[in-house]
Write a protein that holds these residues in place. Structure first.
Motif, mmCIF file in Angstrom:
data_model
loop_
_atom_site.group_PDB
_atom_site.id
_atom_site.type_symbol
_atom_site.label_atom_id
_atom_site.label_comp_id
_atom_site.label_asym_id
_atom_site.label_seq_id
_atom_site.Cartn_x
_atom_site.Cartn_y
_atom_site.Cartn_z
ATOM 1 N N GLU A 1 27.206 25.804 -7.232
ATOM 2 C CA GLU A 1 26.928 26.392 -8.546
ATOM 3 C C GLU A 1 28.175 27.007 -9.194
ATOM 4 O OE1 GLU A 1 23.684 29.048 -8.193
ATOM 5 O OE2 GLU A 1 22.192 27.489 -8.618
ATOM 6 N N ASP A 2 28.728 27.993 -8.503
ATOM 7 C CA ASP A 2 29.837 28.720 -9.112
ATOM 8 C C ASP A 2 31.166 28.231 -8.538
ATOM 9 O OD1 ASP A 2 31.490 30.417 -10.355
ATOM 10 O OD2 ASP A 2 30.533 32.275 -9.676
ATOM 11 N N MET A 3 31.604 27.103 -9.073
ATOM 12 C CA MET A 3 32.789 26.453 -8.506
ATOM 13 C C MET A 3 34.023 27.354 -8.558
ATOM 14 S SD MET A 3 31.887 23.553 -7.376
ATOM 15 C CE MET A 3 33.223 22.388 -7.250
ATOM 16 N N HIS A 4 34.110 28.127 -9.606
ATOM 17 C CA HIS A 4 35.327 28.924 -9.785
ATOM 18 C C HIS A 4 35.477 29.987 -8.710
ATOM 19 C CE1 HIS A 4 38.716 30.655 -11.825
ATOM 20 N NE2 HIS A 4 38.127 31.853 -11.778
ATOM 21 N N SER A 5 34.385 30.752 -8.457
ATOM 22 C CA SER A 5 34.530 31.809 -7.446
ATOM 23 C C SER A 5 34.533 31.238 -6.036
ATOM 24 C CB SER A 5 33.451 32.877 -7.618
ATOM 25 O OG SER A 5 32.187 32.283 -7.583
ATOM 26 N N LEU A 6 33.921 30.036 -5.861
ATOM 27 C CA LEU A 6 34.034 29.353 -4.564
ATOM 28 C C LEU A 6 35.505 29.126 -4.227
ATOM 29 C CD1 LEU A 6 31.252 26.592 -4.450
ATOM 30 C CD2 LEU A 6 31.597 28.434 -2.808
ATOM 31 N N LEU A 7 36.213 28.595 -5.209
ATOM 32 C CA LEU A 7 37.642 28.309 -5.021
ATOM 33 C C LEU A 7 38.399 29.587 -4.660
ATOM 34 C CD1 LEU A 7 39.721 25.879 -5.532
ATOM 35 C CD2 LEU A 7 40.230 27.062 -7.656
ATOM 36 N N LYS A 8 38.081 30.657 -5.422
ATOM 37 C CA LYS A 8 38.793 31.918 -5.232
ATOM 38 C C LYS A 8 38.508 32.505 -3.843
ATOM 39 C CE LYS A 8 38.046 35.561 -7.701
ATOM 40 N NZ LYS A 8 37.421 36.262 -8.830
ATOM 41 N N ASP A 9 37.209 32.510 -3.476
ATOM 42 C CA ASP A 9 36.826 33.134 -2.203
ATOM 43 C C ASP A 9 37.375 32.373 -1.005
ATOM 44 O OD1 ASP A 9 35.560 35.162 -3.483
ATOM 45 O OD2 ASP A 9 33.579 34.196 -3.486
ATOM 46 N N ILE A 10 37.213 31.041 -1.056
ATOM 47 C CA ILE A 10 37.661 30.259 0.109
ATOM 48 C C ILE A 10 39.176 30.361 0.273
ATOM 49 C CG2 ILE A 10 37.767 27.948 1.110
ATOM 50 C CD1 ILE A 10 35.126 27.350 -0.324
ATOM 51 N N LYS B 1 27.972 30.330 6.373
ATOM 52 C CA LYS B 1 27.462 31.698 6.564
ATOM 53 C C LYS B 1 28.362 32.714 5.875
ATOM 54 C CE LYS B 1 24.511 31.391 10.546
ATOM 55 N NZ LYS B 1 24.943 30.349 11.537
ATOM 56 N N LYS B 2 29.643 32.474 6.068
ATOM 57 C CA LYS B 2 30.611 33.394 5.467
ATOM 58 C C LYS B 2 30.431 33.448 3.949
ATOM 59 C CE LYS B 2 34.959 33.307 7.710
ATOM 60 N NZ LYS B 2 36.333 32.846 7.624
ATOM 61 N N LEU B 3 30.192 32.266 3.369
ATOM 62 C CA LEU B 3 30.058 32.201 1.917
ATOM 63 C C LEU B 3 28.751 32.832 1.456
ATOM 64 C CD1 LEU B 3 31.489 28.639 1.251
ATOM 65 C CD2 LEU B 3 32.450 30.791 0.427
ATOM 66 N N GLU B 4 27.699 32.589 2.248
ATOM 67 C CA GLU B 4 26.415 33.191 1.890
ATOM 68 C C GLU B 4 26.517 34.712 1.935
ATOM 69 O OE1 GLU B 4 23.764 31.191 4.502
ATOM 70 O OE2 GLU B 4 23.496 29.518 3.106
ATOM 71 N N ALA B 5 27.279 35.205 2.907
ATOM 72 C CA ALA B 5 27.460 36.655 3.020
ATOM 73 C C ALA B 5 28.149 37.218 1.776
ATOM 74 C CB ALA B 5 28.267 36.984 4.271
ATOM 75 N N THR B 6 29.011 36.404 1.170
ATOM 76 C CA THR B 6 29.694 36.862 -0.050
ATOM 77 C C THR B 6 28.796 36.703 -1.267
ATOM 78 O OG1 THR B 6 31.279 35.275 0.866
ATOM 79 C CG2 THR B 6 32.153 36.974 -0.584
ATOM 80 N N GLY B 7 27.636 36.101 -1.068
ATOM 81 C CA GLY B 7 26.705 35.991 -2.181
ATOM 82 C C GLY B 7 26.595 34.604 -2.789
#
Lengths: 369, 311
Positions: B236-245, B280-286
């Protein structure tokens, strides 16, 4: 040979397919001849004169009649005060004021001299001086006649001015050689350099370089069409000047053509030289404009006499091919002098041709840099 | 590899434009009859290399030879045996299709009919427009005409500088099919492109970045030399996925790739549970509604990897 023919044919196709450039190339000499011949002349013709004549006696009437009889001057208005005549001159309604002193004939008879004034608009000094020159020569001859009648003697020594080669002071005698120099230089140098630089700009030069074609081949094939075109233009100019402007070819037509050929050669080599310096069409145009056109217009003696220039400009003028060409054409065409009078000009042009041609062939690179 | 099998040989070629380094110590070799691709983005130095190989400019250092002929000394002989199609359209727009073709034939001292069989396949599509001016052709047809003109003298080596740039996808595919057919005529083809997917159509490629060769191999070999495991993620949120990973330490690199992000991780780090732990890590970040899977690297992924290593 077949290859060369195909190359030349391609250059002609480029020219003929570009309607605008062919129009410019062929019409330019016609337009220039007509412009210089009819619009931009220094010739005295139908000059409007305001006349201030307080005495109105036989002498003044005769002088006025003489002055306005020909096609040179036409009476515009009689004025009574200096203020009126100055106003007319200021507004540009007249170009010359002729003013007589009071009791003109009386004074002329008793004292032998009467005052007569000629006032012209000095903002165009060339024009003003020719007007004055014309007017005074007509008035002088009229005066001579009057004094002859009165004193029964032609005692006053009056210089008899005669202009050789161009007795009517037609400016076409001056500009026809100039236009020839200008147009031949423009077509050969500017158009050749632009057509070569265009290939650089569009990238076709890259393809041609990566081929067994010899560069000299390429360059010669570019020069041929413009050589032909300038011959056409030379013919046009000569025809127009003889039949439209009445400027005769008094000298040898053969040598006139030969000198022109040498000049065309010089111009072509200059064009080639420019094409190896410039990498865009705009640059080629600017260089041709600045390096070729301006000097040809200003320093070749086409418009301004070289002998009137400051020393430094006179020196620079010696390096301008058009200066030598125009001088040679004047001698051959207008003055009708034999070939041996233009040997200097011819040899200078030949040397220039050799120098420019060597320089341009040397500077043509068969790689991109 | 025997010397006589080599068509184009480049050794340690460097070229500077004033202070800009265009090429730095480039070495590569192209076998006879091969289709060799120079792959890299604009400004990588592909055109400069092409101009050196086609004898248009000289290298500052290093040597290059075409069919055993040196680009410095034997440039005149080279110009007889190569065909060159520069990057931009460089035919005469004011001449017709037919006139262009016969002009370039005569440039090489041949007649159109001499080698017509070689270009027949390419030229037959534009032949009906023989009387049309080249400037009024469509992009794909212009390319065909340019290729015909470059081939009319039956060159041994054909240099095509970005032939498919600015050409629609259908014409691009068609163009590569034409090149494929030319290969069967035994012509060595050196082609450059900034479309990474076109690399797969070459026999061998050199990946080029900022004037240096990153890798030179067959497309398969390039992909096999990829040292990481590659994951694709989309959600869904490609932008914050990129940032978080990107903030995760164990990630080698992440970059967007079309609709997805590609994540490169060290081969040794990857195991069967890795995707789950990442999720899991990503789900934890929301993060919700995202998908992760292992994918095979493309040439572009290799390019990204190699250029990161070079730096």
């Amino acid at each position: 040979m077949r290859q060369f023919y195909i190359f030349v044919r391609k250059e002609f196709l480029h020219i003929f397919r570009d309607g605008r450039s062919i129009l410019i190339l062929l019409l330019m000499p016609v337009v220039q001849i007509i412009l210089f011949g009819f619009a931009l002349t220094n010739e005295v013709k139908n000059v409007k004169v305001a006349i201030m004549d307080p005495s109105r006696d036989a002498a003044t009437t005769m002088i006025t009649e003489r002055l306005t009889a020909g096609e040179y001057f036409s009476p515009y208005m009689m004025v009574s005060t200096e203020k009126d005549s100055d106003a007319l001159l200021k507004r540009g309604e007249v170009s010359l004021i002729l003013s007589y002193s009071e009791r003109f004939r009386e004074r002329l008879m008793h004292t032998g001299s009467a005052r007569l004034g000629l006032t012209a608009d000095g903002t165009d000094p060339n024009m003003a001086s020719s007007i004055i020159l014309y007017a005074s020569s007509i008035i002088r001859s009229a005066e001579l006649e009057i004094s002859g009648k009165i004193f029964n003697s032609g005692g006053v020594a009056i210089p008899n001015v005669r202009l050789l080669y161009n007795p009517q002071m037609k400016s076409s005698y001056n500009f026809v050689p100039g236009v020839m120099g200008l147009i031949l230089m423009l077509i050969c140098a500017m158009m050749t350099s632009i057509s070569i630089v265009r290939e650089k700009e569009t990238g076709t030069m890259e393809v041609l370089l990566v081929s067994p074609v010899r560069p000299i081949f390429l360059i010669l094939s570019k020069a041929v069409p413009y050589f032909v075109l300038s011959m056409v233009n030379l013919t046009t100019i000569l025809f127009l000047s003889v039949f439209l402007l009445g400027v005769p070819v008094t000298g040898s037509l053969f040598w006139l053509v030969i000198v022109s050929l040498v000049f065309i050669f010089v111009s072509l080599s200059m064009g080639l030289l420019i094409s190896s310096i410039a990498s865009t069409q705009v640059a080629a145009m600017l260089i041709s404009g600045l390096v070729l056109m301006m000097p040809v217009m200003l320093l070749s003696g086409m418009i301004y006499p070289i002998s009137n220039m400051p020393d430094i400009l006179q020196v620079i003028a010696q390096f301008i091919p058009a200066k030598w060409y125009i001088e040679a054409v004047r001698k051959l065409m207008i003055q009708g002098l034999p070939l041996n009078s233009v040997l200097t000009e011819l040899s200078v042009l030949l040397v220039m041709a050799a120098i420019y041609l060597t320089a341009s062939l040397r500077s043509f690179k068969d790689r991109l840099q | 590899m025997k010397n006589s099998d080599i068509s184009v040989e480049v050794k340690g070629v460097s070229k500077n434009y004033s202070s800009v380094k265009a090429l730095e110590d480039i070495s590569l070799s192209v076998k006879k009859g091969e289709m060799f691709g120079l792959i890299g983005p604009d400004g990588a130095g592909k055109s400069t290399l092409f101009r050196i190989l086609t004898t248009l400019i000289l290298p500052d250092s290093g040597t290059a030879a075409i069919e055993g002929l040196d680009v410095r000394q034997d440039y005149k002989s080279i110009r007889k045996i190569i065909g060159y199609m520069p990057g931009r359209f460089s035919l005469y727009g004011d001449l017709t299709v037919q006139e262009n073709l016969s002009f370039f034939a005569s440039v090489f001292g041949v007649k159109v009919s001499d080698n017509y069989s070689l270009i027949e396949n390419i030229f037959k599509d534009i032949a009906p427009f023989g009387d049309r001016r080249a400037s009024r052709l469509s992009g794909g047809m212009k390319q065909k005409l340019a290729l015909s003109c470059a081939l009319i003298h039956k060159p041994s080596v054909l240099f095509l500088d970005e032939p498919t740039t600015g050409v629609d996808p259908v014409s691009r595919r068609e163009f590569w099919q034409m090149l494929e057919r030319l290969k069967t005529d035994g012509i060595t083809i050196v082609v450059s492109t900034s479309y990474m997917d076109e690399a797969l159509l070459c026999d061998r490629v050199a990946l080029i970045k900022e004037g240096r060769v990153l890798s030179s191999d067959s497309p398969r070999g390039v992909i096999d030399s990829y040292q990481n495991t590659l994951l694709a993620i989309w959600g869904e949120d490609m932008h914050s996925l990129l940032k978080d990973i990107r903030s995760y330490g164990e990630i080698k690199s992440i970059y967007s790739f079309g609709q997805e992000h590609h994540i490169a991780i060290d081969k040794n780090l990857y195991n069967i549970n890795y995707i789950d732990s990442l999720a899991k890590k990503l789900e934890a970040t929301g993060h919700r509604n995202f998908h992760i899977k292992v994918i095979a690297p493309t040439i572009e992924d290799c390019y990204m990897e190699f250029s990161a290593n070079k730096n």
